[in-house]
Design an enzyme around this catalytic site. Structure first.
Site, PDB file in Angstrom:
ATOM      1  CG  HIS A 266      -2.048   0.912   1.269  1.00  0.00           C
ATOM      2  ND1 HIS A 266      -2.446   1.700   0.219  1.00  0.00           N
ATOM      3  CD2 HIS A 266      -2.863   1.258   2.302  1.00  0.00           C
ATOM      4  CE1 HIS A 266      -3.454   2.460   0.595  1.00  0.00           C
ATOM      5  NE2 HIS A 266      -3.724   2.228   1.858  1.00  0.00           N
ATOM      6  CG  HIS A 307      -4.180   0.520  -8.190  1.00  0.00           C
ATOM      7  ND1 HIS A 307      -5.530   0.485  -7.904  1.00  0.00           N
ATOM      8  CD2 HIS A 307      -3.640   1.435  -7.366  1.00  0.00           C
ATOM      9  CE1 HIS A 307      -5.783   1.362  -6.956  1.00  0.00           C
ATOM     10  NE2 HIS A 307      -4.666   1.948  -6.596  1.00  0.00           N
ATOM     11  CG  ASP A 365       2.908   4.354  -4.036  1.00  0.00           C
ATOM     12  OD1 ASP A 365       1.987   3.522  -4.009  1.00  0.00           O
ATOM     13  OD2 ASP A 365       2.977   5.345  -3.299  1.00  0.00           O
TER      14      ASP A 365
END
Ligand code: SDX
Length: 430
Positions: A266, A307, A365
């Site tokens: 995460h 994802h 990210d």
């Protein structure tokens, strides 16, 4: 009520089960399975891949189309034309603020940026080399001790003050976590500065000389906060909602969200991306790591790719990539080797059959760590930055739940353990 229904026929149950189907403004319809319990049935959906846990008006994601809307506004328009605090207002109140509302909101946030002086002593309980996420989790949870008795979550004004306190104090606590780790004195917030500018001032300023924050870096920092602000019912937001459903103090709920965000699957991925790029070290080794990511026997995953929802590009990654180019150009390090590796890795992965077939694209990210490293933020602080940005999303979802009709969250299970058996005294065991 709904005019659509699903009919479920279950072996061993004579009558078909009629289940209402609801439609939202956008996105898939949902089947209300509440009636199943009365039929002695539960749904089974580990990881909640196909489960809508609530209704919400805050954020909408279309994973197939790479769409992210905050109260209906596309993320790329907000990143280009808005700023973090204005987006906080939008997420909390549902509409973009007027000029006067924006000014008032910003001033109120500025009046809550300091933390109680007693909070400083909590830091001394940690080792200097403690991970900043461990420190942040601890001190945010400790904020509960300062406000618990003065906070009635049923009171809308109390909830609003808690939102202001959390949004305003997170940068201060984040910067304190960093300063503590390097043995430098804490910097007080300077409320003449903008939100992101103030954060960088508290991170890199020191009491011995005036600090001047580069406006390009402040703008990039603000966009990073904005791009991380909210993301529907992700793992940490769902954690905040579940903690809040018991009536827990919002500071304790946000501390729970911080803990959930820390995981490398995460929010911890931005730190893991930089560690991965540094481990790859050179574009010549990319193929070796891509092969490892595809090897079922190797636990290695390409951090920053994939994802749960986006099976197309993550719209935040596109904006983040532009911001990375801007920051590196401003700092004159366009040839930053890690960026070269990241860009080459993206090219290879996006043309590799495995990643294409599994729809694994760069996520939020993948590029954020490049910007944060260029700004001078240590890798161990990357997820802390994510937590600062996401705080408004967590508190907006907490407020949306608490201000509506909610019940304590209590998932069930498929039990696969022993059937009932009698206790065996120790002297009769094999
Ligand atoms: C965030 O939910 C959110 O909204 C999160 C977030 C937010 O804003 O809150 O967007 C922030 O958490 C972004 C994700 C950051 N995590 C990473 O970058 C870590 C690397 N990614 C993976 O761990 C993974 O992609 C997840 C955790 C992000 C998604 O996991 P899923 O949806 O459970 O997908 P999966 O694990 O079922 O993967 C599907 C397949 C699997 O192969 P098969 O079992 O089908 O053969 O794809 C493979 C996985 O092995 N796979 C990868 C991979 N990600 C998935 N293979 C190699 N490298 C990867 N990164």
């Amino acid at each position: 009520m709904s005019d659509k229904h699903a009919t479920l026929k279950v072996d061993g149950i004579e009558d078909a089960i009629e289940l209402p189907v609801y439609s939202g403004t956008l996105g898939p319809d949902v089947v209300d399975v509440g009636a199943l319990t009365g039929k002695g049935l539960f749904t089974y959906d580990p990881g909640f891949v196909s489960t809508a846990a609530c209704t919400s008006e805050i954020t909408y994601i279309d994973g197939a189309e790479g769409v992210l809307l905050h109260r209906g506004y596309p993320i790329d328009q907000l990143a280009e034309q808005s700023d973090y605090l204005e987006t906080c207002y939008l997420l909390l109140y549902g509409e973009l603020p007027s000029a006067e509302q924006k000014r008032k909101f910003e001033n109120t946030v500025k009046r809550h940026t300091m933390v109680h002086e007693q909070i400083r002593t909590f830091f001394n309980g940690f080792r200097r080399d403690a991970h900043p996420m461990a420190v942040l989790c601890g001190v945010v949870g400790a904020l509960s001790a300062f406000y618990h008795d003065s906070l009635d979550i049923a009171d809308e004004h109390h909830r609003e003050v808690a939102a202001f306190r959390l949004i305003a104090k997170m940068p201060t606590l984040a910067a304190m976590s960093y300063k503590f780790s390097i043995g430098q004195p804490f910097m007080y917030p300077d409320n003449s500065l903008g939100y992101a500018e103030n954060f960088l001032h508290m991170m890199f300023g020191n009491p011995c000389e005036p600090s001047k924050v580069n406006p390009v870096l402040a703008r990039a920092m603000d966009r990073i906060f904005l791009l991380h602000a909210d993301h529907e019912q992700n793992a940490s937001t769902s954690t905040v909602r579940l903690a809040g459903s018991s009536g827990a103090n919002p500071f304790a709920c946000i501390a729970a969200g911080i803990a959930a965000l820390w995981g490398p699957s995460h929010g911890g991925a931005n730190e893991a991306v930089l560690e991965m790029l540094e481990e790859i070290g050179d574009v010549s080794r990319i193929d070796e790591f891509v092969a490892r990511a595809k090897d079922k026997n190797d636990p290695f995953r390409l951090m920053g790719f994939g994802h749960r929802v986006y099976k197309n590009f993550d719209p935040r990654a596109k904006v983040m990539k532009e911001a990375a180019d801007e920051v590196l150009a401003e700092l004159g390090i366009e040839n930053e080797p890690l960026l070269a590796i990241a860009k080459r890795l993206e090219e290879i992965a996006l043309n590799d059959e495995y990643f294409v077939e599994k729809k694994l694209y760069p996520n939020v990210d993948f590029y954020s760590g490049i910007i944060l490293k260029a700004i001078g933020i240590p890798t161990s602080m990357f997820t802390v930055i994510f937590a600062v940005g996401r705080t408004v999303g967590w508190i907006a979802h907490w407020h949306e739940m608490i201000s509506g009709n909610y019940r304590i969250g209590r998932p069930r299970q498929l039990y696969t353990g022993h059937p009932k058996r009698d206790f065996v005294p120790v002297d009769q065991r094999g």
